[in-house]
Design a protein around this motif. Structure first.
Motif, short mmCIF file in Angstrom:
data_model
loop_
_atom_site.label_atom_id
_atom_site.label_comp_id
_atom_site.label_asym_id
_atom_site.label_seq_id
_atom_site.Cartn_x
_atom_site.Cartn_y
_atom_site.Cartn_z
N GLU A 48 0.95 -1.21 0.01
CA GLU A 48 0.03 0.06 -0.01
C GLU A 48 0.92 1.37 0.08
OE1 GLU A 48 -3.44 -0.12 -0.40
OE2 GLU A 48 -3.83 -2.14 0.49
N GLU A 78 -4.53 5.05 0.06
CA GLU A 78 -3.43 4.02 0.11
C GLU A 78 -2.49 4.20 1.25
OE1 GLU A 78 -4.37 1.98 -1.65
OE2 GLU A 78 -4.98 2.46 -3.71
N HIS A 81 -4.55 2.61 3.95
CA HIS A 81 -4.65 1.27 4.03
C HIS A 81 -3.20 0.87 4.59
CE1 HIS A 81 -7.27 1.60 0.24
NE2 HIS A 81 -7.92 1.91 1.39
N VAL A 157 -10.50 -1.44 4.00
CA VAL A 157 -9.99 -1.32 2.67
C VAL A 157 -10.75 -1.44 1.69
CG1 VAL A 157 -7.98 -2.32 1.40
CG2 VAL A 157 -7.39 -1.72 3.65
N GLU A 161 -11.83 0.76 -1.70
CA GLU A 161 -11.25 0.58 -2.95
C GLU A 161 -12.03 0.81 -4.09
OE1 GLU A 161 -8.34 -0.09 -3.97
OE2 GLU A 161 -7.11 -0.39 -2.04
FE LIG Z 1 -5.20 0.05 -1.14
#
Ligand SMILES: [Fe+2]
Ligand SMILES: [Fe+2]
Lengths: 318, 93
Positions: A48, A78, A81, A157, A161
């Motif tokens: 990530e 990200e 994450h 997550v 996404e």
């Molecule tokens: Fe991600």
């Protein structure tokens, strides 16, 4: 603990997972479970974090303010994450500093797809569509994995996404509907990212080492080949819809199995990139190491300030 | 220099609901922990209030003591309404 006692505990542990019970950080767990989870969750976290770099390359050159805020938000996700996953990993008794050290020294791996360069704006589209698309396929089954903190992180997550993939596909769609040069740019990005995205779902089942144990622990719920098939079947119609061509001459619909047959992947290239010889491996790691080392004075200053404030409070209390 | 300590983050998703644990993060002090928690855990309006607590300050029960702690409740069926068998004709009880 005697060997027999450990065997007994392991049997109870396996039965709990088989009953779909979750394992929480302070529960007894086999050492191998702990180590495997530290490895997988940290690799995931590193991916990530390193994954922000290829996209960060285009923030300042996004073609409009709308695209820029979307890309920024995506990259910030990200980072989030990575942070959810690092803290899930730390519950297993490893420190954040150890995890960074493993990434920086090359001991820990991250997804090899982030070692490819982002040459044009269309790569932002291809990454969102294909790389995040493949990541979603990998991650959705992990929402019900056996280790509680990992499963909870994956739920967060996965919720985030879907916007990543949609914004990427929309970039590709817009380019594909644009001038011949723009469409060409979209096609070129698809050509470069298609195969790495397929290989991102992991080695062929026949060559995969950890699968059986990982299935038992619900760290893996579908085999790599099944995930890849799912990815191909869902992505091919999407490419058709926007008039782009999947760069695989062997790709064809198989009426009997009701899914696509596709060509062979270049696993030599995959392993070369995993071993550090991809186009951007060195650049990615040095970007991370630099950020960590050049940020040291900031971390130290913040800590010094916090300690000074804490001392003041104690003095006032006296 | 010492590393930034770990904080546990609790978020109230809307008024009327309790704060709920959502994860942890590193920060040098409480102010930074709150700021980081905002960025890491509430990017999509997931909360209206945040608590941060130094992880080291949490005292947790040990799973090894689970039997001792929680089993005694198991055989106390008389704490539940269904334990009391009453005639069907009885209403509103
Ligand atoms: Fe991600
Ligand atoms: Fe993503």
């Amino acid at each position: 603990m005697s060997e027999k006692e450990v065997k007994n505990l392991e049997a109870i542990f396996d039965a709990r997972i088989a009953r779909d019970e979750k394992i929480e950080p302070k529960d007894w767990m086999p050492e191998k479970y702990r180590q495997t989870h530290i490895r997988q969750i940290s690799q995931h976290a590193h991916s990530e974090i390193v994954g922000m770099l290829p996209e960060g390359n285009w923030i300042t050159r996004a073609p409009s303010l709308k695209r820029k805020v979307a890309l920024l938000a995506k990259i910030q996700d990200e980072a989030g994450h990575g942070l959810y996953l690092y803290s899930a990993c730390e519950t297993l008794g490893v420190s954040r500093e150890e995890l960074y050290e493993q990434l920086h020294s090359g001991k820990a791996k991250y997804s090899s797809i982030f070692n490819y360069p982002t040459l044009t704006w269309a790569d932002m589209g291809a990454i969102g569509w294909l790389v995040d698309g493949a990541a979603i396929i990998n991650q959705v089954p992990l929402c019900s994995t056996s280790f509680g903190p990992y499963a909870r992180a994956m739920v967060r997550v996965c919720k985030e996404e879907s916007f990543h993939q949609r914004q990427g596909f929309q970039i590709m769609m817009t380019l594909a509907e644009g001038t011949p040069e723009q469409k060409e740019m979209a096609q070129d990005a698809l050509n470069r990212w298609w195969w790495p995205a397929l290989m991102m779902l992991g080695p062929l089942d026949a060559e995969s080492v950890h699968t059986e144990q990982s299935m038992k622990w619900k760290l893996k719920r579908k085999s790599n080949d099944d995930l890849r098939q799912q990815f191909v079947d869902q992505t091919v119609p999407q490419a058709k819809m926007i008039g782009l061509t999947i760069p695989d001459p062997d790709l064809k619909w198989n009426e009997e199995k009701q899914s696509y047959d596709f060509g062979e992947m270049n696993w030599d290239e995959f392993w070369q990139v995993v071993k550090g010889h991809g186009p951007c491996n060195k650049e990615r790691i040095s970007a991370r190491v630099n950020a960590w080392e050049k940020g040291k004075w900031v971390r130290d200053a913040a800590m010094a300030y916090a300690e000074k404030q804490a001392n003041k409070e104690v003095k006032q209390a006296i | 220099m010492k590393n930034w300590p770990l904080w546990e983050v609790f978020i109230r998703s809307k008024n009327g609901l309790e704060h709920r644990h959502c994860g942890s993060l590193h920060a040098s002090d409480a102010t930074m922990a709150l700021e980081n928690a905002r960025d890491v855990y509430t990017r999509r309006m997931e909360g209206v209030s945040i608590w941060v607590v130094p992880s080291a300050q949490i005292t947790a029960s040990n799973p090894d003591d689970s039997a001792e702690l929680f089993d005694p409740a198991k055989d106390k069926a008389y704490r539940h309404p269904t334990f009391y068998e009453l005639p069907d004709e009885l209403k509103h009880m």
